[in-house]
Design an enzyme around this catalytic site. Structure first.
Site, mmCIF file in Angstrom:
data_model
loop_
_atom_site.group_PDB
_atom_site.id
_atom_site.type_symbol
_atom_site.label_atom_id
_atom_site.label_comp_id
_atom_site.label_asym_id
_atom_site.label_seq_id
_atom_site.Cartn_x
_atom_site.Cartn_y
_atom_site.Cartn_z
ATOM 1 N N ARG A 187 -1.217 2.808 19.569
ATOM 2 C CA ARG A 187 -0.615 3.104 18.261
ATOM 3 C C ARG A 187 -0.601 4.618 18.123
ATOM 4 N NH1 ARG A 187 -1.740 0.561 12.341
ATOM 5 N NH2 ARG A 187 -0.406 -0.988 13.336
ATOM 6 N N HIS B 222 7.695 -1.117 15.347
ATOM 7 C CA HIS B 222 6.459 -1.912 15.264
ATOM 8 C C HIS B 222 6.770 -3.322 15.787
ATOM 9 C CE1 HIS B 222 2.551 -3.064 14.199
ATOM 10 N NE2 HIS B 222 2.580 -2.997 12.889
ATOM 11 N N GLN C 256 4.525 -6.554 15.126
ATOM 12 C CA GLN C 256 4.562 -7.100 13.772
ATOM 13 C C GLN C 256 5.781 -8.009 13.588
ATOM 14 O OE1 GLN C 256 2.267 -6.442 11.011
ATOM 15 N NE2 GLN C 256 3.336 -8.303 10.371
ATOM 16 N N ASP D 179 8.257 -2.747 2.770
ATOM 17 C CA ASP D 179 7.089 -2.049 3.329
ATOM 18 C C ASP D 179 6.763 -0.890 2.386
ATOM 19 O OD1 ASP D 179 5.101 -1.178 5.065
ATOM 20 O OD2 ASP D 179 6.464 -0.550 6.665
ATOM 21 N N CYS E 51 4.426 -6.463 6.012
ATOM 22 C CA CYS E 51 3.524 -6.311 7.167
ATOM 23 C C CYS E 51 2.106 -5.981 6.739
ATOM 24 C CB CYS E 51 4.058 -5.252 8.120
ATOM 25 S SG CYS E 51 4.153 -3.595 7.426
ATOM 26 N N ARG F 230 -0.332 -12.446 13.716
ATOM 27 C CA ARG F 230 -0.456 -11.340 14.669
ATOM 28 C C ARG F 230 -1.354 -11.783 15.826
ATOM 29 N NH1 ARG F 230 0.171 -6.062 12.884
ATOM 30 N NH2 ARG F 230 -0.068 -5.560 15.093
HETATM 31 N N1 NVA Z 1 5.534 1.409 8.030
HETATM 32 C C1 NVA Z 1 4.084 1.373 7.976
HETATM 33 C C2 NVA Z 1 3.594 0.136 8.645
HETATM 34 C C3 NVA Z 1 2.104 -0.022 8.624
HETATM 35 C C4 NVA Z 1 1.651 -1.250 9.358
HETATM 36 C C5 NVA Z 1 3.506 2.618 8.624
HETATM 37 O O1 NVA Z 1 4.020 3.011 9.673
HETATM 38 O O2 NVA Z 1 2.568 3.179 8.074
HETATM 39 N N1 CP Z 2 0.573 -4.475 9.732
HETATM 40 C C1 CP Z 2 -0.250 -3.706 10.467
HETATM 41 O O1 CP Z 2 0.068 -3.272 11.568
HETATM 42 O O2 CP Z 2 -1.450 -3.477 9.880
HETATM 43 P P1 CP Z 2 -2.533 -2.415 10.339
HETATM 44 O O3 CP Z 2 -1.984 -1.048 10.053
HETATM 45 O O4 CP Z 2 -3.728 -2.733 9.488
HETATM 46 O O5 CP Z 2 -2.813 -2.582 11.796
#
Ligand code: NVA
Ligand code: CP
Length: 320
Positions: free
Chosen positions: A106, A133, A136, A222, A262, A290
């Site tokens: 990540r 992502h 997800q 989101d 998500c 997930r």
């Molecule tokens: N769009 C959000 C998703 C978090 C799971 C982010 O990138 O922070």
């Molecule tokens: N939805 C998701 O990826 O959650 P986290 O940021 O908690 O991993």
């Protein structure tokens, strides 16, 4: 026999037929897990998880998933590893490839994930970048199928920031043949050239989120500010004020429409409590899925296809 190494860096990395297989495997693995039946296809295998951004669900689902499949998972973050002190991605990939069987990362830039995969001798999974992502959306579509059947031909609405989740839904629509209606505030809309979409058959843009929601089968949104964009928080709070999924929007969707997010969510910003905590919401199911969907993904990347009749690995990806 040597087969090309497969990675999961974007949703479009897998074919329609491979997704059908993965959803069947996720269903089988989930069913077995719910019956407390041990399934250890990844016995003795190791997953390394690299986090350059925060996480609850992604860390938990990959770590628990790997352990439940018989393997182990190791957590690294930028703060405590040499990545944070500038060790090159190429060098990191050599070390990881010698000690681990799978890598999940990540991070911020999609280019970092691509560079890691290019240098890696083991499969790399994108656990979220600024652009995508895929894990997800894999779980979200598995959840939709569980509750409403095939997603092909259906309409998914994206309300709000055209971020990593929105980009991934757009790629998924092309692979799995459904349509995404997108409504974003001016200045926060989708950047089509970035995602590499091949046509315009699978999405439609709307100024008004209510128009986007008419007749939809799945409404999703989101946070207004994704990780890495915190400096824009105040400007975004103002720009996104009219892009909140409330019951007014859900009313014009199909009568059996579902709501997804998500997570983490900000109640009162991108979604009202009555929607996210209401009867159409599948947010807890998506979060749990997930675990099951990523188990199917890890099994596929590490072992290739399992013969669904005999349970034997068929060596189609990464297993030889
Ligand atoms: N769009 C959000 C998703 C978090 C799971 C982010 O990138 O922070
Ligand atoms: N939805 C998701 O990826 O959650 P986290 O940021 O908690 O991993």
């Amino acid at each position: 026999m040597t087969t090309p190494l497969r990675h999961y860096l974007q949703f479009k990395d897998f074919s329609t037929e491979e997704y059908a297989y993965l959803f069947r495997r996720a269903h089988w693995i989930k069913d077995r897990f719910k019956r407390y039946e041990t399934y250890h296809p990844l016995f003795d295998r190791t997953l390394v998880m690299i986090f350059e951004k925060a996480s609850t669900r992604t860390r938990l689902s990959f770590e628990a998933g790997m352990q439940q499949l018989g393997g182990s998972a190791i957590y690294l973050n930028t703060r405590d590893s040499q990545l944070g002190r500038g060790e090159p991605i190429y060098d990191t990939a050599q070390v990881l490839s010698g000690m681990c069987d799978l890598v999940m990362i990540r991070t911020f830039e999609q280019a970092t994930v691509e560079q890691l995969a290019a240098a890696s001798r083991v499969p790399v999974i994108n656990g979220l970048t600024n652009d995508y992502h895929p894990c997800q959306v894999l779980a979200d579509i598995f959840t939709f199928i569980e509750h409403r059947g095939p997603i092909a031909g259906k309409t998914v609405v994206w309300v709000g920031d055209a971020n990593n989740m929105c980009n991934t839904w757009l790629q998924a629509a092309e692979v799995l043949d459904f349509c995404v209606h997108i409504s974003s505030p001016p200045g926060y809309g989708v950047q089509l050239e970035k995602i590499g979409l091949s046509g315009t058959d699978h999405f439609q843009l709307f100024d008004d989120p209510k128009d986007a929601c008419r007749g939809a089968h799945l409404v999703t949104t989101d946070v207004w500010t994704s990780m890495g964009f915190e400096a824009e928080n105040e400007a975004r709070r103002q720009a996104f004020a009219g892009w909140c999924v409330d019951s007014n929007l859900m009313t014009v969707a199909a009568s059996d429409a579902v709501f997804m997010h998500c997570l983490p969510a900000h109640r009162g910003e991108e979604v009202t409590p009555e929607v996210i905590d209401g009867p159409q919401s599948l947010v807890w199911e998506e979060a749990e899925n997930r675990l099951h969907a990523q188990k199917a993904l890890m099994e596929f990347l590490a072992l290739g296809r399992i013969d669904e009749q005999t349970g034997a690995a068929r060596c189609e990806a990464n297993c030889c």
